[in-house]
Design an enzyme around this catalytic site. Sequence first.
Site, PDB file in Angstrom:
ATOM      1  N   GLN A 163       0.694  -1.153   0.074  1.00 38.55           N
ATOM      2  CA  GLN A 163      -0.164   0.111   0.221  1.00 38.55           C
ATOM      3  C   GLN A 163       0.706   1.344   0.012  1.00 38.55           C
ATOM      4  OE1 GLN A 163      -3.518   0.198   2.458  1.00 38.55           O
ATOM      5  NE2 GLN A 163      -2.476   1.656   3.592  1.00 38.55           N
ATOM      6  N   GLU A 206      -3.616   9.188  -0.859  1.00 39.32           N
ATOM      7  CA  GLU A 206      -3.211  10.006   0.295  1.00 39.32           C
ATOM      8  C   GLU A 206      -2.065  11.135  -0.446  1.00 39.32           C
ATOM      9  OE1 GLU A 206      -1.428   7.765   3.587  1.00 39.32           O
ATOM     10  OE2 GLU A 206      -3.437   6.867   3.770  1.00 39.32           O
ATOM     11  N   ASP A 243       4.151   0.099   4.053  1.00 41.60           N
ATOM     12  CA  ASP A 243       3.154  -0.329   4.869  1.00 41.60           C
ATOM     13  C   ASP A 243       2.516  -1.170   3.626  1.00 41.60           C
ATOM     14  OD1 ASP A 243       0.755  -1.064   6.011  1.00 41.60           O
ATOM     15  OD2 ASP A 243      -0.002   0.972   5.910  1.00 41.60           O
ATOM     16  N   GLU A 286       5.334  -1.784   8.129  1.00 44.19           N
ATOM     17  CA  GLU A 286       3.890  -2.023   8.842  1.00 44.19           C
ATOM     18  C   GLU A 286       2.838  -2.997   8.218  1.00 44.19           C
ATOM     19  OE1 GLU A 286       2.248   1.759   8.617  1.00 44.19           O
ATOM     20  OE2 GLU A 286       0.130   1.256   8.668  1.00 44.19           O
ATOM     21  N   ASP A 313      -0.729  -2.142  12.334  1.00 45.14           N
ATOM     22  CA  ASP A 313      -1.727  -1.067  12.252  1.00 45.14           C
ATOM     23  C   ASP A 313      -3.169  -2.006  12.388  1.00 45.14           C
ATOM     24  OD1 ASP A 313      -3.761   0.574  11.070  1.00 45.14           O
ATOM     25  OD2 ASP A 313      -2.599   0.606   9.054  1.00 45.14           O
ATOM     26  N   LYS A 338      -4.190   5.246  15.629  1.00 38.46           N
ATOM     27  CA  LYS A 338      -4.881   6.157  14.972  1.00 38.46           C
ATOM     28  C   LYS A 338      -6.320   6.154  15.979  1.00 38.46           C
ATOM     29  CE  LYS A 338      -4.283   4.186  10.238  1.00 38.46           C
ATOM     30  NZ  LYS A 338      -4.711   2.771   9.597  1.00 38.46           N
ATOM     31  N   ARG A 367      -5.793   9.085   8.581  1.00 35.24           N
ATOM     32  CA  ARG A 367      -6.239   8.056   7.819  1.00 35.24           C
ATOM     33  C   ARG A 367      -6.234   8.314   6.322  1.00 35.24           C
ATOM     34  NH1 ARG A 367      -8.834   3.668  10.900  1.00 35.24           N
ATOM     35  NH2 ARG A 367      -8.162   2.742   8.989  1.00 35.24           N
ATOM     36  N   SER A 368      -6.672   7.386   5.226  1.00 35.81           N
ATOM     37  CA  SER A 368      -6.723   7.784   4.048  1.00 35.81           C
ATOM     38  C   SER A 368      -7.723   8.604   3.689  1.00 35.81           C
ATOM     39  CB  SER A 368      -6.915   6.493   3.227  1.00 35.81           C
ATOM     40  OG  SER A 368      -7.968   5.575   3.809  1.00 35.81           O
ATOM     41  N   LYS A 389       2.457   9.733  10.773  1.00 33.47           N
ATOM     42  CA  LYS A 389       2.268   9.308   9.387  1.00 33.47           C
ATOM     43  C   LYS A 389       1.339  10.045   8.807  1.00 33.47           C
ATOM     44  CE  LYS A 389       1.145   5.217   6.880  1.00 33.47           C
ATOM     45  NZ  LYS A 389       0.560   3.875   7.047  1.00 33.47           N
TER      46      LYS A 389
HETATM   47  C1  2PG Z   1      -3.026   2.844   6.730  1.00 35.45           C
HETATM   48  C2  2PG Z   1      -3.986   4.155   6.400  1.00 35.45           C
HETATM   49  C3  2PG Z   1      -3.127   5.255   6.319  1.00 35.45           C
HETATM   50  P1  2PG Z   1      -6.348   3.696   5.868  1.00 35.45           P
HETATM   51  O1  2PG Z   1      -3.094   1.722   6.359  1.00 35.45           O
HETATM   52  O2  2PG Z   1      -1.828   3.061   7.526  1.00 35.45           O
HETATM   53  O3  2PG Z   1      -1.969   4.993   5.425  1.00 35.45           O
HETATM   54  O4  2PG Z   1      -4.735   3.763   5.430  1.00 35.45           O
HETATM   55  O5  2PG Z   1      -6.791   4.801   6.530  1.00 35.45           O
HETATM   56  O6  2PG Z   1      -7.125   3.291   4.751  1.00 35.45           O
HETATM   57  O7  2PG Z   1      -6.267   2.563   6.929  1.00 35.45           O
HETATM   58 MG    MG Z   2      -1.506   0.662   7.319  1.00 33.76          MG
END
Ligand code: 2PG
Ligand code: MG
Length: 431
Positions: A163, A206, A243, A286, A313, A338, A367-368, A389
């Site tokens: 990702q 992002e 990640d 990650e 994560d 998060k 978050r994305s 991040k």
């Molecule tokens: C992640 C986040 C941010 P998402 O996976 O770390 O990059 O993405 O908010 O889509 O979970």
């Molecule tokens: Mg992640």
Amino acid sequence: MSLTIKNLHAWEILDSRGRPTLAVEATLSDGTAATAQVPSGASTGTHEAVELRDGDLTRYAGKGTLQAASHVNGPIRNVLTGHNAEDQEAVDKALIELDGTPQKSNLGANALLGVSCAVARAVSESRRQPLFETLSLGNPTLPVPMVNILSGGLHAGANIEFQDFLIIPHGFGSYAEALEATVRMHSVAGQLIRREGYTLTGVADEGGWGPHLKSNQAALALLTDAITEAGYHPGDQVSIAIDVASSHFYHDGVYTLKSERRTLTSAEMVDLLVSWTKQYPVVSIEDGLFEDDWDGWRLLTEKLAIDTQLLGDDFFTTNPRRLRRGIDEGCANAVLVKMNQIGTLTETFEVCDMAKFGFYAAVVSARSGETEDSFLADLATATGAGQIKIGSITRSERLAKYNRLLELEARHGLEWQGHRFLSDILGGGGR
Ligand code: 2PG
Ligand code: MG
């Protein structure tokens, strides 16, 4: 006289991808009013707190947040009106009890988090304090960013599965200098992508580049070249983070890399990641493995934890219970934090504290799906986590946070500790 909550008001807004989320305004007894906006993810972990969506397919494909807003404007307002606003823990406890479910599925973690953050910000404004000071329990630290340059997976919709390919610009004298270098590397990466003949399909969720690369490893080679061509030293000045977000390509016990026409077992994934840390300046990985592949995580940790940050994560979902288990079972050595994965500020701080006492590093993350709210920059600074991040350095929902950190460095005299990144965080000082 104590400062109490006089009113709460929520409404539906849109995030950076044009999907609904929430804004919440808290008004205090002294007349101060402040608003917070709630982030929203795409590669969400199964164990995350529940983001309440309306499910009414006639609006926003079922993703509306009118119910979550009505929970703030009804039951939450009724319970919290008159409550001491300065006791964040008690505010959050009241929210958790009112919801009454383990994953906050009743009122919605989006409703709870909006209230939790709006109250904190209103208190900081009432005290005429910068937000990080109101949130901080001592030792605020300007974080080192890990910055998205190339995207794949669910965020880019192109070819590769992994990702995020990110850089960590730690070898600079200040945060401002590190950011300038980052912008340069991002721009050089764009030139390299074009020069190597890849099609640029637009920016990813992002703000990073989302080219149709031939393989996941090609992204690492490109990133390393971008660091060098921009005039910096890979490893000494700038390191790489990835990640993998592997849960979305894990099915039936194997990891399927469609772009490379192969499937890998858990042990083979570990071998692949280990080999990458030897070939490239990768210092942080990650979600290298699926969110419930505890055995795989243990193996990865045994092999790499000594000099690589292994960040959970989807694996931890900012959940104290899952982090506790990780610490007890020797899985990972760092946690991605998060706020909306858990739903309140108090629990977010709890996870940061647990990480510290377990000698795990913590990376505070966006978050994305983001908004123009810069709350995250103050949160990361207040926790003293040392890392943040945010995404790429394009698009205003990301820049709101990067720019707020510039402000914290310029106006509030916070010192940046980038030079300590490798020794503190990877050398064991953070763990
Ligand atoms: C992640 C986040 C941010 P998402 O996976 O770390 O990059 O993405 O908010 O889509 O979970
Ligand atoms: Mg992640």
